[in-house]
Design a protein around this motif. Sequence first.
Motif, PDB file in Angstrom:
ATOM      1  N   MET A 155      86.091  98.922  65.120  1.00 38.73           N
ATOM      2  CA  MET A 155      85.445  99.702  66.185  1.00 38.73           C
ATOM      3  C   MET A 155      83.982 100.020  65.875  1.00 38.73           C
ATOM      4  N   GLU A 156      83.659 100.036  64.577  1.00 40.42           N
ATOM      5  CA  GLU A 156      82.289 100.364  64.144  1.00 40.42           C
ATOM      6  C   GLU A 156      81.304  99.221  64.321  1.00 40.42           C
ATOM      7  N   GLN A 157      81.800  98.051  64.711  1.00 37.34           N
ATOM      8  CA  GLN A 157      80.916  96.878  64.672  1.00 37.34           C
ATOM      9  C   GLN A 157      79.638  96.986  65.517  1.00 37.34           C
ATOM     10  N   PRO A 158      79.702  97.596  66.711  1.00 40.55           N
ATOM     11  CA  PRO A 158      78.442  97.708  67.454  1.00 40.55           C
ATOM     12  C   PRO A 158      77.358  98.416  66.634  1.00 40.55           C
ATOM     13  N   GLU A 159      77.763  99.490  65.977  1.00 36.90           N
ATOM     14  CA  GLU A 159      76.820 100.272  65.181  1.00 36.90           C
ATOM     15  C   GLU A 159      76.405  99.507  63.914  1.00 36.90           C
ATOM     16  N   ALA A 160      77.377  98.878  63.261  1.00 39.40           N
ATOM     17  CA  ALA A 160      77.086  98.152  62.016  1.00 39.40           C
ATOM     18  C   ALA A 160      76.078  97.028  62.281  1.00 39.40           C
ATOM     19  N   LEU A 161      76.256  96.341  63.408  1.00 35.66           N
ATOM     20  CA  LEU A 161      75.350  95.232  63.712  1.00 35.66           C
ATOM     21  C   LEU A 161      73.974  95.727  64.133  1.00 35.66           C
ATOM     22  N   ALA A 162      73.963  96.865  64.824  1.00 40.42           N
ATOM     23  CA  ALA A 162      72.654  97.458  65.169  1.00 40.42           C
ATOM     24  C   ALA A 162      71.922  97.794  63.869  1.00 40.42           C
ATOM     25  N   ASN A 163      72.659  98.304  62.882  1.00 36.34           N
ATOM     26  CA  ASN A 163      72.031  98.622  61.594  1.00 36.34           C
ATOM     27  C   ASN A 163      71.566  97.368  60.860  1.00 36.34           C
ATOM     28  N   ALA A 164      72.323  96.282  61.006  1.00 32.16           N
ATOM     29  CA  ALA A 164      71.943  95.019  60.343  1.00 32.16           C
ATOM     30  C   ALA A 164      70.672  94.422  60.967  1.00 32.16           C
ATOM     31  N   MET A 165      70.322  94.902  62.163  1.00 29.52           N
ATOM     32  CA  MET A 165      69.124  94.369  62.841  1.00 29.52           C
ATOM     33  C   MET A 165      67.957  95.360  62.872  1.00 29.52           C
ATOM     34  N   ARG A 166      68.263  96.623  62.518  1.00 29.75           N
ATOM     35  CA  ARG A 166      67.248  97.678  62.655  1.00 29.75           C
ATOM     36  C   ARG A 166      66.016  97.385  61.805  1.00 29.75           C
ATOM     37  N   GLY A 167      64.838  97.477  62.448  1.00 29.54           N
ATOM     38  CA  GLY A 167      63.584  97.241  61.733  1.00 29.54           C
ATOM     39  C   GLY A 167      63.345  95.767  61.422  1.00 29.54           C
ATOM     40  N   ARG A 168      64.276  94.915  61.817  1.00 26.89           N
ATOM     41  CA  ARG A 168      64.160  93.479  61.510  1.00 26.89           C
ATOM     42  C   ARG A 168      63.958  92.665  62.788  1.00 26.89           C
ATOM     43  N   VAL A 169      64.852  92.891  63.743  1.00 27.72           N
ATOM     44  CA  VAL A 169      64.778  92.137  65.002  1.00 27.72           C
ATOM     45  C   VAL A 169      63.938  92.932  65.999  1.00 27.72           C
ATOM     46  N   HIS A 170      62.792  92.363  66.373  1.00 27.13           N
ATOM     47  CA  HIS A 170      61.945  93.013  67.375  1.00 27.13           C
ATOM     48  C   HIS A 170      61.930  92.104  68.596  1.00 27.13           C
TER      49      HIS A 170
ATOM     50  N   LEU B  66      66.200  86.088  70.031  1.00 26.80           N
ATOM     51  CA  LEU B  66      66.212  87.460  69.507  1.00 26.80           C
ATOM     52  C   LEU B  66      66.740  88.421  70.567  1.00 26.80           C
ATOM     53  N   GLU B  67      66.391  88.156  71.810  1.00 26.04           N
ATOM     54  CA  GLU B  67      66.906  89.007  72.897  1.00 26.04           C
ATOM     55  C   GLU B  67      68.429  88.895  72.986  1.00 26.04           C
ATOM     56  N   ALA B  68      68.922  87.666  72.842  1.00 24.59           N
ATOM     57  CA  ALA B  68      70.373  87.462  72.894  1.00 24.59           C
ATOM     58  C   ALA B  68      71.057  88.190  71.724  1.00 24.59           C
ATOM     59  N   LEU B  69      70.443  88.095  70.546  1.00 26.70           N
ATOM     60  CA  LEU B  69      71.015  88.745  69.360  1.00 26.70           C
ATOM     61  C   LEU B  69      71.021  90.268  69.525  1.00 26.70           C
ATOM     62  N   ALA B  70      69.932  90.784  70.062  1.00 29.21           N
ATOM     63  CA  ALA B  70      69.819  92.245  70.232  1.00 29.21           C
ATOM     64  C   ALA B  70      70.866  92.794  71.194  1.00 29.21           C
ATOM     65  N   LYS B  71      71.355  91.951  72.083  1.00 26.29           N
ATOM     66  CA  LYS B  71      72.358  92.401  73.063  1.00 26.29           C
ATOM     67  C   LYS B  71      73.781  92.439  72.488  1.00 26.29           C
ATOM     68  N   ILE B  72      73.978  91.770  71.357  1.00 23.52           N
ATOM     69  CA  ILE B  72      75.337  91.603  70.824  1.00 23.52           C
ATOM     70  C   ILE B  72      76.089  92.929  70.619  1.00 23.52           C
TER      71      ILE B  72
ATOM     72  N   LEU C 113      73.261  93.745  54.219  1.00 25.99           N
ATOM     73  CA  LEU C 113      73.848  93.828  55.563  1.00 25.99           C
ATOM     74  C   LEU C 113      73.593  95.177  56.221  1.00 25.99           C
ATOM     75  N   HIS C 114      73.586  96.243  55.419  1.00 28.49           N
ATOM     76  CA  HIS C 114      73.519  97.618  55.946  1.00 28.49           C
ATOM     77  C   HIS C 114      74.643  97.914  56.928  1.00 28.49           C
ATOM     78  N   ALA C 115      75.820  97.322  56.674  1.00 32.90           N
ATOM     79  CA  ALA C 115      76.953  97.521  57.587  1.00 32.90           C
ATOM     80  C   ALA C 115      77.740  98.778  57.233  1.00 32.90           C
ATOM     81  N   GLY C 116      77.386  99.444  56.140  1.00 35.55           N
ATOM     82  CA  GLY C 116      78.164 100.609  55.691  1.00 35.55           C
ATOM     83  C   GLY C 116      79.370 100.137  54.907  1.00 35.55           C
TER      84      GLY C 116
END
Length: 367
Positions: free
Chosen positions: A14-29, A192-198, A148-151
């Motif tokens: 259930m945490e995956q949306p957040e974990a993946l947002a963290n894996a992209m934070r500050g990286r995917v613009h 990158l837009e597609a990845l950010a939507k995941i 990964l910063h997935a926690g």
Amino acid sequence: EKGGYDHFMYKEIMEQPEALANAMRGRVHADEGTVKLGGLEDVMKQLEAADRIVICACGTSWHAGLVGEYLIERFARIPVEVEYASEFRYRDPILNENDVVLVISQSGETADTLAAVRQAKEAGVLALGVVNAVGSTIARETDAGVYLHAGPEIGVASTKAFTAQVTVLAQIALLLGKTRGVLSDADLKENLEALAKIPTQIREVLEQQAEKIEAIAREMRLAQNALYLGRGVNFPVALEGALKLKEISYIHAEGYPAAEMKHGPIALIDRFMPVLFVATREATYDKVVSNIEEVVARGGSVIAITDTGNRGLDDLAEHVIEVPKTSDAFEPLLTVIPFQLLSYHVAVMRGCDVDMPRNLAKSVTVE
Ligand code: M6R
């Protein structure tokens, strides 16, 4: 500590949306169309010029590596090989100066994967890590890498680490595609837009398909065998789906590229064996549909994962699970989610200890 859920595995799914947002934070613009990976900056010149990337890992991380092979070859056009770390260390591997070894490990402590790092360093080759556990042995011994910063992942069955690994490998592939001049600015931005939507799309799958998946699990819980099939970038998803099922529910499961079915596994098909297909509408869709027809013709019962709105499988498959459309390269991030949930529910219904399956340890620090 389990966030109100019964098991860590469910919490981590259930945490995956957040974990993946963290894996992209500050990286995917996505808005600027840029990707930055601070951990690779110092080695970027060498990585960019690599003749070959050899990915080494075990288990689920090896499956993520297979997706990584597809992504790096597609976006950056660098040849990639994926090795089981346990095999790599004993085969006297050929490593040339311009090769790069990239290891993938959630725990950062897996003995065979660590041995691959040491082997690379001994051969004088750049060793990179895609690791979740901060400060772990593999993180410390590699020359550079990306966290990964997935926690923390506690459940023995790896879930959020897999999707976070694929997310990081996608970023590496896109970055290399850009610096090597393979990807245009427009293509990079679009991806990158597609990845950010995941993360949002994973949330949709978790919310919209949950009930259906539980109902399918109720039917599947008595199966003794299951076959998972997928093609291209979804072939590793088939392997991962099968591993998830076998390790926590103890149902025997195998993953195959869908087209390999007629070279053997088709002999197993009868009405008692569920056949799970990833059948999204991408390049080989028509061929996968033919495989589904072949299974149905032999009395097999098909569970298909496809993209939202595809009604083409309704008359063929017993159950159709829908996931949102994304760039076909990133499909594993969505198609794996129903397989994780399905294994979880089947295992719980069979009374299995989901977080601590028999005979398994979270990190395998011995060979
Ligand atoms: O910590 P690592 O990623 O190096 O672990 C590798 C495998 O032991 C691990 O993925 C294992 O296959 C999991 N139990 C799969 O769910």
